[in-house]
Design an enzyme around this catalytic site. Sequence first.
Site, PDB file in Angstrom:
ATOM      1  N   ASN A   8      48.290  50.092  39.194  1.00 44.24           N
ATOM      2  CA  ASN A   8      48.331  49.266  40.401  1.00 44.24           C
ATOM      3  C   ASN A   8      48.759  47.866  39.973  1.00 44.24           C
ATOM      4  OD1 ASN A   8      47.938  47.828  42.730  1.00 44.24           O
ATOM      5  ND2 ASN A   8      45.688  47.999  42.726  1.00 44.24           N
ATOM      6  N   LYS A  10      49.288  45.421  41.802  1.00 44.64           N
ATOM      7  CA  LYS A  10      48.786  44.403  42.729  1.00 44.64           C
ATOM      8  C   LYS A  10      49.963  43.481  43.113  1.00 44.64           C
ATOM      9  CE  LYS A  10      44.260  45.068  40.813  1.00 44.64           C
ATOM     10  NZ  LYS A  10      42.933  44.532  40.506  1.00 44.64           N
ATOM     11  N   HIS A  94      41.703  49.087  49.233  1.00 49.30           N
ATOM     12  CA  HIS A  94      41.369  48.402  47.978  1.00 49.30           C
ATOM     13  C   HIS A  94      40.438  47.226  48.285  1.00 49.30           C
ATOM     14  CE1 HIS A  94      41.675  46.235  44.231  1.00 49.30           C
ATOM     15  NE2 HIS A  94      42.178  47.335  43.696  1.00 49.30           N
ATOM     16  N   GLU A  96      40.256  44.336  47.180  1.00 50.12           N
ATOM     17  CA  GLU A  96      40.898  43.027  47.338  1.00 50.12           C
ATOM     18  C   GLU A  96      41.397  42.835  48.771  1.00 50.12           C
ATOM     19  OE1 GLU A  96      43.521  43.553  44.034  1.00 50.12           O
ATOM     20  OE2 GLU A  96      41.842  43.273  42.653  1.00 50.12           O
ATOM     21  N   GLU A 165      36.012  52.259  42.700  1.00 51.20           N
ATOM     22  CA  GLU A 165      36.272  50.991  42.020  1.00 51.20           C
ATOM     23  C   GLU A 165      35.139  50.022  42.333  1.00 51.20           C
ATOM     24  OE1 GLU A 165      40.670  50.359  40.942  1.00 51.20           O
ATOM     25  OE2 GLU A 165      40.332  49.506  42.913  1.00 51.20           O
ATOM     26  N   GLY A 171      38.922  43.563  37.205  1.00 51.07           N
ATOM     27  CA  GLY A 171      39.466  42.335  36.622  1.00 51.07           C
ATOM     28  C   GLY A 171      38.428  41.505  35.880  1.00 51.07           C
ATOM     29  N   SER A 210      38.663  47.470  35.037  1.00 51.35           N
ATOM     30  CA  SER A 210      38.734  47.086  33.621  1.00 51.35           C
ATOM     31  C   SER A 210      38.990  48.264  32.679  1.00 51.35           C
ATOM     32  CB  SER A 210      37.466  46.325  33.214  1.00 51.35           C
ATOM     33  OG  SER A 210      37.338  45.132  33.970  1.00 51.35           O
TER      34      SER A 210
HETATM   35  P1  13P Z   1      41.710  45.921  36.634  1.00 54.97           P
HETATM   36  O1  13P Z   1      42.161  47.123  35.853  1.00 54.97           O
HETATM   37  O2  13P Z   1      42.545  44.714  36.409  1.00 54.97           O
HETATM   38  O3  13P Z   1      40.238  45.694  36.462  1.00 54.97           O
HETATM   39  O4  13P Z   1      41.917  46.277  38.184  1.00 54.97           O
HETATM   40  C1  13P Z   1      41.415  47.478  38.667  1.00 54.97           C
HETATM   41  C2  13P Z   1      41.943  47.711  40.023  1.00 54.97           C
HETATM   42  O5  13P Z   1      41.575  47.035  40.971  1.00 54.97           O
HETATM   43  C3  13P Z   1      42.938  48.766  40.202  1.00 54.97           C
HETATM   44  O6  13P Z   1      43.193  49.023  41.536  1.00 54.97           O
END
Ligand code: 13P
Length: 250
Positions: A8, A10, A94, A96, A165, A171, A210
């Site tokens: 992803n 993002k 997601h 976010e 997640e 992150g 992560s």
């Molecule tokens: P990270 O791998 O940067 O922690 O992000 C995970 C994520 O949100 C994947 O959709």
Amino acid sequence: MRKLVIANWKMHYGPVKAGAWIRAFRRERLPKDLDIGVAVPHVSLAAARASLGRAGVPLLGAQDVFWANDGAFTGEISPAMLKEFTLSFCLVGHSERRINLGETDEMVSKKAVALQKAGIQPVVCVGETEAQKKKGETLKVVRAQLAACLAGVKGDGASLVIAYEPVWAIGSGRPCSPLDAKNVHEAIREALVKKYGKPGSDIRIIYGGSVDARNVAEYVSTTHVDGVLVGSASLDPRAFGMLCRAALPA
Ligand code: 13P
């Protein structure tokens, strides 16, 4: 069940860099028994598709969609539009988007239903916040999100993926331990089988938060974890290739 690893990106990589990423990744040696996907920003779908050609790897996906197929919805992208890029999957819900844009479980369910109608597999994201985890509410929260997000959604291995997640692990460099992930995935599996019967046992449940090349093998080899959703560690195509090889060592 074949394991699934999804990158992803993002909000990274416009069309120019997206094309370069895909071309670089296609030079990587990859495990044959692994399904690999890449979820790219809408504006980069055309470039990614052009660089991929008809290649089956990686599977191309989007990061969000709207639920109507057309109409007065300024700025939105419909399932029918995504279909023109012959997408395999699309992320929905997601955290976010839930946090920054107020996306609700009800919206996630409408998006997932619309994607399935267009023949695109939704990857429905769920997960608790740090505060909810501290209160011991992880399973309660995840079960409630699933029930609401999957309203009206079909459930079998081909038409649905669930991504667990935990918000606090995204992150943060502080991944959920494989044992904790296993327990949550087990509860998700139970909920899926209860809702969908036997086909619910074929729906892949992947972990995100992560994940990197060092810890990926541990997740992928954990019972009830059918793959991973990778953010930061997917931004470099060669490092992501290495992560894919680490996921399923030959
Ligand atoms: P990270 O791998 O940067 O922690 O992000 C995970 C994520 O949100 C994947 O959709």
